[in-house]
Design a protein around this motif. Structure first.
Motif, PDB file in Angstrom:
ATOM      1  N   UNK A 184      46.680 -15.932 -41.387  1.00  0.00           N
ATOM      2  CA  UNK A 184      47.851 -15.437 -40.669  1.00  0.00           C
ATOM      3  C   UNK A 184      47.985 -16.093 -39.298  1.00  0.00           C
ATOM      4  N   UNK A 185      46.860 -16.299 -38.603  1.00  0.00           N
ATOM      5  CA  UNK A 185      46.899 -16.892 -37.269  1.00  0.00           C
ATOM      6  C   UNK A 185      47.363 -18.348 -37.297  1.00  0.00           C
ATOM      7  N   UNK A 233      38.566  -8.532 -36.665  1.00  0.00           N
ATOM      8  CA  UNK A 233      39.709  -8.030 -35.924  1.00  0.00           C
ATOM      9  C   UNK A 233      39.644  -8.285 -34.434  1.00  0.00           C
ATOM     10  N   UNK A 234      38.486  -8.717 -33.916  1.00  0.00           N
ATOM     11  CA  UNK A 234      38.354  -8.914 -32.458  1.00  0.00           C
ATOM     12  C   UNK A 234      37.849 -10.316 -32.122  1.00  0.00           C
ATOM     13  N   UNK A 235      36.517 -10.498 -32.203  1.00  0.00           N
ATOM     14  CA  UNK A 235      35.923 -11.747 -31.750  1.00  0.00           C
ATOM     15  C   UNK A 235      36.387 -12.959 -32.563  1.00  0.00           C
ATOM     16  N   UNK A 236      36.612 -12.761 -33.868  1.00  0.00           N
ATOM     17  CA  UNK A 236      37.009 -13.907 -34.682  1.00  0.00           C
ATOM     18  C   UNK A 236      38.377 -14.453 -34.258  1.00  0.00           C
ATOM     19  N   UNK A 237      39.230 -13.567 -33.745  1.00  0.00           N
ATOM     20  CA  UNK A 237      40.527 -14.037 -33.265  1.00  0.00           C
ATOM     21  C   UNK A 237      40.348 -15.036 -32.130  1.00  0.00           C
ATOM     22  N   UNK A 238      39.415 -14.704 -31.234  1.00  0.00           N
ATOM     23  CA  UNK A 238      39.138 -15.617 -30.115  1.00  0.00           C
ATOM     24  C   UNK A 238      38.552 -16.920 -30.629  1.00  0.00           C
ATOM     25  N   UNK A 273      38.971 -18.344 -33.559  1.00  0.00           N
ATOM     26  CA  UNK A 273      39.993 -19.143 -34.231  1.00  0.00           C
ATOM     27  C   UNK A 273      40.886 -19.837 -33.214  1.00  0.00           C
ATOM     28  N   UNK A 274      41.274 -19.100 -32.171  1.00  0.00           N
ATOM     29  CA  UNK A 274      42.113 -19.706 -31.132  1.00  0.00           C
ATOM     30  C   UNK A 274      41.375 -20.841 -30.439  1.00  0.00           C
ATOM     31  N   UNK A 275      40.091 -20.624 -30.134  1.00  0.00           N
ATOM     32  CA  UNK A 275      39.306 -21.698 -29.509  1.00  0.00           C
ATOM     33  C   UNK A 275      39.196 -22.918 -30.415  1.00  0.00           C
ATOM     34  N   UNK A 276      39.018 -22.661 -31.706  1.00  0.00           N
ATOM     35  CA  UNK A 276      38.864 -23.772 -32.641  1.00  0.00           C
ATOM     36  C   UNK A 276      40.099 -24.676 -32.647  1.00  0.00           C
ATOM     37  N   UNK A 284      40.174 -31.822 -31.244  1.00  0.00           N
ATOM     38  CA  UNK A 284      40.450 -33.152 -30.667  1.00  0.00           C
ATOM     39  C   UNK A 284      41.919 -33.554 -30.725  1.00  0.00           C
ATOM     40  N   UNK A 285      42.626 -33.073 -31.752  1.00  0.00           N
ATOM     41  CA  UNK A 285      44.041 -33.437 -31.851  1.00  0.00           C
ATOM     42  C   UNK A 285      44.867 -32.842 -30.729  1.00  0.00           C
ATOM     43  N   UNK A 286      44.410 -31.666 -30.180  1.00  0.00           N
ATOM     44  CA  UNK A 286      45.144 -31.036 -29.086  1.00  0.00           C
ATOM     45  C   UNK A 286      44.641 -31.490 -27.722  1.00  0.00           C
ATOM     46  N   UNK A 287      43.335 -31.684 -27.596  1.00  0.00           N
ATOM     47  CA  UNK A 287      42.811 -32.122 -26.300  1.00  0.00           C
ATOM     48  C   UNK A 287      43.325 -33.497 -25.923  1.00  0.00           C
ATOM     49  N   UNK A 288      43.691 -34.292 -26.916  1.00  0.00           N
ATOM     50  CA  UNK A 288      44.220 -35.625 -26.610  1.00  0.00           C
ATOM     51  C   UNK A 288      45.624 -35.574 -26.029  1.00  0.00           C
ATOM     52  N   UNK A 289      46.273 -34.365 -26.009  1.00  0.00           N
ATOM     53  CA  UNK A 289      47.611 -34.259 -25.446  1.00  0.00           C
ATOM     54  C   UNK A 289      47.627 -34.508 -23.940  1.00  0.00           C
TER      55      UNK A 289
END
Length: 356
Positions: free
Chosen positions: A105-106, A139-144, A146-149, A154-159
């Protein structure tokens, strides 16, 4: 954002496991419709929904559940394969399915299906015993996590290097435009030459026709020449035989008028056919000469086409000679070749006189 990875759920082995367990869970859920254990029915419904969507679109789950596939992919498939529909095992398998659906879903760019949202909204209605910690984590820590992942992928840090990338792309675009301009100049120069080749190739069929005709005529000339040799040999054979028969005769040689007449008649007949074959041989050589001339003129067809287009109307007759040579029929000179029965009347008169 699409992050390509190797197939996991989309492999034939795992799709078969998912399909078999989905059928098994649906069958177990049908038997629980009239029973009071709402929690167990919800566990089976949640597991069945998860397995249904993974089975229906495994490539999508491979793409959007990267973190949980890496963390518990193999254990998840082992638990599915060994699931015996017990409530305790159902709680553990439910927690794993919950983690996959939350990550799906995320990472989905569009809203998930309504029945998936329905089962997700009912998770907080029950307690899950030994699997409670996994449910809380999802419901809590995994959300964080996933967002961190995805945030630090690398595809986003290269922005952050985007301005430099844009400048470099502009420089490369300008260089590409200069290279294209240079290539276009060379292509235009080649195109001028190709115009010449195009017109020349339009007459390849004409040249090939002359070439095929020449091959036929060369073969005909060779056979005709061999026939001439045979006739020449046959002209000498009767004379030689008569000569050696006279040399071998003993005593007085009597004049054999009938024999000599027959010999002379045979020689005249052979000489006549030799003359016919010789004329035919000369005719074939003349035809070959004309064919060679046409094949040679075809090499200048490009210049001919250009001149015929640019020639003024008052000079329309300048190219008639060229066209007459290339497109006229090949002269056989058949009038010079004697007919098969030419001279037979004179030969008959000669034989009659000899008999008298």
């Amino acid at each position: 954002m699409s992050i390509p990875r190797d197939s996991y759920f989309a492999t034939e082995k795992n799709k078969k496991i998912l399909s078999n367990m989905a059928v098994k869970v649906r069958s177990a859920l049908d038997t629980q419709r009239d029973r009071e254990n709402d929690k167990y029915k919800f566990l089976l419904e949640f597991i069945g929904t998860t397995l249904f969507y993974i089975e229906s679109d495994p490539e999508s789950f491979d793409e959007r559940c990267i973190m949980n596939i890496a963390a518990l992919g193999n254990r998840f498939m082992d638990d599915i394969r060994g699931f015996d529909l017990g409530e305790t095992d159902a709680q553990y398998l439910f927690a794993q399915c919950y983690r996959f659906l939350v990550e799906y879903q995320l990472s989905s760019p569009h809203p998930v299906p309504s029945d998936m949202l329905t089962v997700l909204s009912r998770v907080s209605d029950f307690e899950y015993g030994p699997a409670t910690s996994q449910v809380r984590y999802a419901g809590n820590q995994m959300l964080i996590n996933v967002v961190q992942h995805y945030l630090y992928h690398p595809s986003l840090t290269s922005l952050k290097d985007l301005p430099a990338v844009i400048k470099r792309s502009e420089d490369e675009r300008e260089g590409a435009e200069r290279a294209i301009l240079e290539r276009e100049t060379r292509v235009n120069a080649l195109a001028e030459k190709l115009v010449t080749y195009e017109t020349a190739f339009n007459f390849v069929g004409l040249y090939s026709g002359f070439k095929s005709l020449k091959t036929t005529k060369v073969s005909e000339k060779n056979w005709n020449f061999l026939f001439l040799l045979v006739l020449g040999f046959l002209l000498l054979v009767p004379v030689a035989v008569k000569f050696f028969s006279l040399l071998g005769a003993q005593g007085k040689v009597e004049l054999d008028i009938v024999g000599f007449s027959a010999l002379v008649g045979l020689e005249l007949l052979l000489l006549y056919f030799f003359r016919v074959a010789l004329q035919n041989f000369r005719s074939i050589k003349a035809q070959l000469l004309q064919i060679d001339l046409r094949m040679t003129l075809c090499q200048f067809v490009q210049s001919y086409a250009e001149y015929s287009t640019a020639a003024p109307e008052k000079s329309a007759g300048l190219l008639e000679r060229f066209e007459q040579v290339v497109f006229s029929g090949i002269v056989n000179d058949e009038s010079a070749i004697p007919s098969t029965f030419d001279g037979l009347d004179k030969l008959a008169e000669l034989v009659g006189k000899l008999r008298k």
